[in-house]
Write an enzyme that holds these catalytic residues in place. Structure first.
Site, PDB file in Angstrom:
ATOM      1  N   ASP A 136       3.522   9.414  -0.722  1.00 40.40           N
ATOM      2  CA  ASP A 136       2.294   8.789  -0.306  1.00 40.40           C
ATOM      3  C   ASP A 136       1.867   7.515  -1.374  1.00 40.40           C
ATOM      4  OD1 ASP A 136       0.044   7.961   1.347  1.00 40.40           O
ATOM      5  OD2 ASP A 136      -0.541  10.035   1.513  1.00 40.40           O
ATOM      6  N   HIS A 196       0.722  -1.232   0.165  1.00 40.17           N
ATOM      7  CA  HIS A 196       0.179   0.063   0.037  1.00 40.17           C
ATOM      8  C   HIS A 196       0.721   1.416   0.058  1.00 40.17           C
ATOM      9  CE1 HIS A 196      -3.988  -1.780   0.700  1.00 40.17           C
ATOM     10  NE2 HIS A 196      -3.248  -2.896   1.091  1.00 40.17           N
TER      11      HIS A 196
HETATM   12  C1  GDG Z   1      -2.059   3.694   3.529  1.00 41.05           C
HETATM   13  C2  GDG Z   1      -1.079   4.436   2.494  1.00 41.05           C
HETATM   14  C3  GDG Z   1      -2.707   4.408   0.796  1.00 41.05           C
HETATM   15  C4  GDG Z   1      -8.381   9.935   8.263  1.00 41.05           C
HETATM   16  N1  GDG Z   1      -8.748  10.487   9.593  1.00 41.05           N
HETATM   17  C5  GDG Z   1     -10.027  10.129   9.711  1.00 41.05           C
HETATM   18  C6  GDG Z   1     -10.193   9.112   8.906  1.00 41.05           C
HETATM   19  N2  GDG Z   1      -9.345   9.092   7.999  1.00 41.05           N
HETATM   20  C7  GDG Z   1      -9.487   8.031   6.911  1.00 41.05           C
HETATM   21  C8  GDG Z   1      -9.398   8.636   5.508  1.00 41.05           C
HETATM   22  C9  GDG Z   1      -9.017   7.823   4.679  1.00 41.05           C
HETATM   23  C10 GDG Z   1      -7.849   7.015   5.453  1.00 41.05           C
HETATM   24  O1  GDG Z   1      -8.247   7.257   6.982  1.00 41.05           O
HETATM   25  C11 GDG Z   1      -6.573   7.421   5.237  1.00 41.05           C
HETATM   26  O2  GDG Z   1      -5.879   6.757   4.027  1.00 41.05           O
HETATM   27  P1  GDG Z   1      -4.775   7.457   3.170  1.00 41.05           P
HETATM   28  O3  GDG Z   1      -4.865   6.731   1.886  1.00 41.05           O
HETATM   29  O4  GDG Z   1      -5.036   8.964   3.080  1.00 41.05           O
HETATM   30  O5  GDG Z   1      -3.514   7.184   4.060  1.00 41.05           O
HETATM   31  P2  GDG Z   1      -2.917   6.190   4.878  1.00 41.05           P
HETATM   32  O6  GDG Z   1      -3.602   5.743   6.304  1.00 41.05           O
HETATM   33  O7  GDG Z   1      -1.552   6.436   5.030  1.00 41.05           O
HETATM   34  O8  GDG Z   1      -2.939   4.616   4.003  1.00 41.05           O
HETATM   35  C12 GDG Z   1      -1.767   5.347   1.530  1.00 41.05           C
HETATM   36  C13 GDG Z   1      -3.518   3.608   1.579  1.00 41.05           C
HETATM   37  O9  GDG Z   1      -2.887   2.858   2.507  1.00 41.05           O
HETATM   38  C14 GDG Z   1      -4.659   2.579   1.010  1.00 41.05           C
HETATM   39  O10 GDG Z   1      -3.895   1.703   0.094  1.00 41.05           O
HETATM   40  O11 GDG Z   1      -3.594   5.130   0.082  1.00 41.05           O
HETATM   41  O12 GDG Z   1      -0.954   5.976   0.592  1.00 41.05           O
HETATM   42  O13 GDG Z   1      -0.151   5.115   3.249  1.00 41.05           O
HETATM   43  O14 GDG Z   1      -9.685   6.760   4.294  1.00 41.05           O
HETATM   44  O15 GDG Z   1     -10.757   9.175   5.381  1.00 41.05           O
HETATM   45  N3  GDG Z   1     -11.714   8.306   9.120  1.00 41.05           N
HETATM   46  C15 GDG Z   1     -12.345   8.772  10.072  1.00 41.05           C
HETATM   47  N4  GDG Z   1     -12.183   9.690  10.672  1.00 41.05           N
HETATM   48  C16 GDG Z   1     -11.171  10.507  10.782  1.00 41.05           C
HETATM   49  O16 GDG Z   1     -10.763  11.180  11.528  1.00 41.05           O
HETATM   50  N5  GDG Z   1     -13.706   7.976  10.122  1.00 41.05           N
END
Ligand code: GDG
Length: 464
Positions: free
Chosen positions: A361, A155
Site C-alpha cells: 500500500d 499515491h
Molecule cells: C490510495 C492508495 C493512499 C473506505 N471505505 C469507505 C470509505 N473509505 C475511505 C477510507 C479512506 C479511503 O477510502 C481509502 O484510502 P486508503 O489510503 O486506505 O486506500 P486507497 O483507496 O487505495 O488510496 C493509498 C491513498 O491513495 C492516499 O494517497 O494512502 O495507499 O492506494 O479515507 O475511509 N469512506 C466512506 N465509506 C466507506 O465505506 N465514506
C-alpha cells in the site's frame, strides 16, 4: 501568490469531500487559498468525447471537467491504469492483462487532458498532477509549450526495477516522469525505488535529483496525512457518537476487530480472513468473544481480477462462519456497501482492533483514521502491515507480516489482551505523529519544494 492547478483522474466537489473526506478535503483547502482550478475527467463517457472542458465555479475555486470517449476511457482506466500499472506497482505482475491498444488509449487520454487544460493555464500557475493515471501528462503539456512548474505525486508504491521491467513501456514511463519539475512519493523507500529504476535504465542519480536523456527531475518523499483532529472530532460528534452507541449495543460486550478497505486484491483481505480463522484456531478462548467486521465497498468490479477476488473472499468468509458460528454469534460480518464517513468514525471508535493488512500500500489512510477516532483514555490497538507506507510513521502499532496468518493471529491476541496503559502509550505516540504530519503539512511541503524546483528545470531547459 501563484494559482494552484490540481489535475487528477476524477475531481472532487465540496459536497463529495464532506462525505468521502480524505484527499479531496486536503486539496480543496489549498485550491480555495489560491482561487485555484481542479481539472479532471467528468465521470461521463460519450461516443466521441468533448474537446472543451465544462467549467463551473465551486465554493472559492473552479472545476473543469472533460467527457471522454467510452472506448478510450476503458482502455486508459480499466485497461492500462488499473489493468497494468496498478498490479505492477502492487507487486502482482501475474495479474497484468497487457494489450497494446490500452497503452495507446492511456497516451491518448493524457494528450486530450493536456489539450483541454493548456488553454486554461496562466503564466504563473503551479500545476500539481496526481497519480498513476496521468504519468505522461507533463510530457504532453510540454509538447504544447507549457513551461510552468509541474509536480507529480504518486499515491501508490513505486516498483523495483525488475518488476517495472515487466511492463513493455517502462522506459517511456520513466522518461515521461522526467518532464516534471518534482516527483513525489509516499515514502523514502518508494523514492529510492524510482531512483534505482532510473539508474537501472542508464540514468544518473545524485541525492534527490535524477538525470537521464539530458533531462533532470527532483524526487522527494511526502507521506500523505489526514486531518487527525477533525477526524477525531467527527468520531465524537452527535452523529459519530450515535453510531458508536449503536455498534457497542450490537456487540453485547464482545470485542470488535474492524477492517475498512475498497475491495481490492492489494489490501490483503483474503489472508486477513484466514488470520481471523487462525486466531480462533490458535487461541480458542477468543471464540464467542470477538467479532470481525469487514467493510469492503466494491471497486473496479468491471475488471476480472476484482470479480474473481470478490468470489474468493466471500467463500473464505462463509467458510469461517460455517466452522465457528453459533446461533448467537457470527464471527465474520462482511459488507459491500460504502458507509457514510461519520458512521465509519463511530465504528472505528467502537472497535477494539483496527486490522489493516495490505500486501502492498502506498500509505493507507484507514490506519490513520482508526487511530484518530480512538478514545485516548481507552483506545483500541492498530495491527498494521509492514508493507503499508503508514508503517514508516506508525511504528507504535503492532506491525505484522500480512503474508503470515499465524503472526497476524498472534498479534490480534496480543492486542486483545493488551493492558490499558500500554494501549494509551502506543496511541499517544501515534496520535502525535498524525497531528504533526497531517494533510496540511503534506500539501505545504510538496508545494514548497515544487516552487523551489523551478531553477533546476529552467537551467536544464536552456541547455537543451
Ligand atoms: C490510495 C492508495 C493512499 C473506505 N471505505 C469507505 C470509505 N473509505 C475511505 C477510507 C479512506 C479511503 O477510502 C481509502 O484510502 P486508503 O489510503 O486506505 O486506500 P486507497 O483507496 O487505495 O488510496 C493509498 C491513498 O491513495 C492516499 O494517497 O494512502 O495507499 O492506494 O479515507 O475511509 N469512506 C466512506 N465509506 C466507506 O465505506 N465514506
Amino acid at each position: 501568490m501563484s494559482r494552484l492547478v490540481v489535475v487528477s483522474n476524477r475531481v472532487g466537489s465540496t459536497r463529495e469531500a464532506a462525505s468521502t473526506g480524505g484527499l479531496a478535503v486536503a486539496l480543496i483547502e489549498a485550491l480555495r487559498d489560491s482561487g485555484g482550478l481542479w481539472f479532471g475527467f467528468s465521470g461521463k463517457t460519450a461516443r466521441s468525447g468533448t474537446r472543451k472542458p465544462e467549467v463551473v465555479a465551486e465554493d472559492g475555486f473552479t472545476l473543469a471537467t472533460l467527457n471522454l470517449p467510452v472506448d478510450e476511457f476503458q482502455g486508459y482506466y480499466s485497461g492500462y491504469a488499473n489493468g497494468c500499472l496498478w498490479p505492477i506497482c502492487h507487486f502482482r505482475p501475474d495479474l497484468i492483462q497487457f494489450e497494446r491498444t490500452h497503452f495507446d488509449a492511456y497516451r491518448q487520454v493524457n494528450r486530450r487532458f493536456a489539450q483541454a487544460l493548456a488553454p486554461l493555464l496562466r503564466p504563473d500557475d503551479l500545476i500539481w498532477v496526481h497519480d498513476y493515471h496521468l504519468i505522461p501528462l507533463a510530457h504532453e503539456l510540454r509538447a504544447l509549450g507549457v513551461r510552468q512548474r509541474i509536480g507529480f505525486f504518486l499515491h501508490i508504491p513505486f516498483p523495483p526495477p525488475d518488476l517495472l521491467d515487466a511492463l513493455p513501456e517502462h522506459e517511456a514511463l520513466l522518461h515521461w516522469m522526467l518532464d516534471y519539475d518534482l516527483v513525489g512519493f509516499q515514502t523514502q523507500h518508494d523514492r529510492l525505488q524510482f531512483q534505482h529504476c532510473i539508474a537501472h535504465n542508464g540514468g544518473w542519480i545524485s541525492d534527490h535529483t535524477v538525470e537521464a536523456h539530458g533531462q533532470s527531475v527532483q524526487a522527494g518523499a511526502y507521506p500523505i496525512g489526514i486531518d487527525a483532529r477533525q477526524f477525531h472530532a467527527l468520531s465524537t460528534s452527535p452523529a459519530g457518537a450515535r453510531e458508536f452507541r449503536r455498534m457497542r449495543d450490537a456487540l453485547h460486550g464482545r470485542a470488535q476487530i474492524i477492517g475498512v478497505d475498497r475491495l481490492d486484491y492489494s489490501k490483503g483481505l483474503l489472508r486477513r480472513v484466514h488470520a481471523v480463522e487462525a486466531l480462533f484456531d490458535r487461541h480458542p478462548h477468543t471464540r464467542s468473544r470477538v467479532e470481525f467486521l469487514q467493510i469492503a465497498p466494491l471497486s473496479r468490479h468491471q475488471l476480472k481480477a476484482y470479480d474473481d477476488f470478490r468470489h474468493a473472499l466471500e467463500s473464505a468468509a462463509a467458510q469461517v462462519n460455517g466452522r465457528f458460528a453459533q446461533f448467537d454469534w457470527t464471527p465474520v460480518r462482511y459488507l459491500n456497501r460504502p458507509l457514510p464517513r461519520r458512521t465509519l468514525a463511530g465504528l472505528y471508535r467502537a472497535s477494539r482492533i483496527g486490522l489493516v493488512t495490505p500486501l502492498r500500500d502506498g500509505m493507507n489512510l484507514v490506519a490513520k483514521e482508526f487511530v484518530a477516532a480512538q478514545d485516548p483514555e481507552d483506545p483500541g490497538v492498530l495491527v498494521l502491515s509492514r508493507f503499508a507506507g503508514a508503517a514508516t510513521q506508525l511504528d507504535a502499532a503492532l506491525l505484522v507480516n500480512p503474508y503470515d496468518c499465524g503472526e497476524v493471529a498472534d498479534a490480534l491476541e496480543t492486542a486483545l489482551s493488551m493492558p490499558r496503559a500500554q494501549r494509551r502509550d502506543r496511541h499517544a505516540r501515534m496520535m502525535s505523529v498524525l497531528v504533526e504530519q497531517d494533510a496540511a503539512k503534506w500539501r505545504a511541503d510538496f508545494l514548497r519544494d515544487l516552487r523551489g524546483a523551478r531553477a533546476t528545470r529552467s537551467g536544464k531547459r536552456r541547455a537543451r
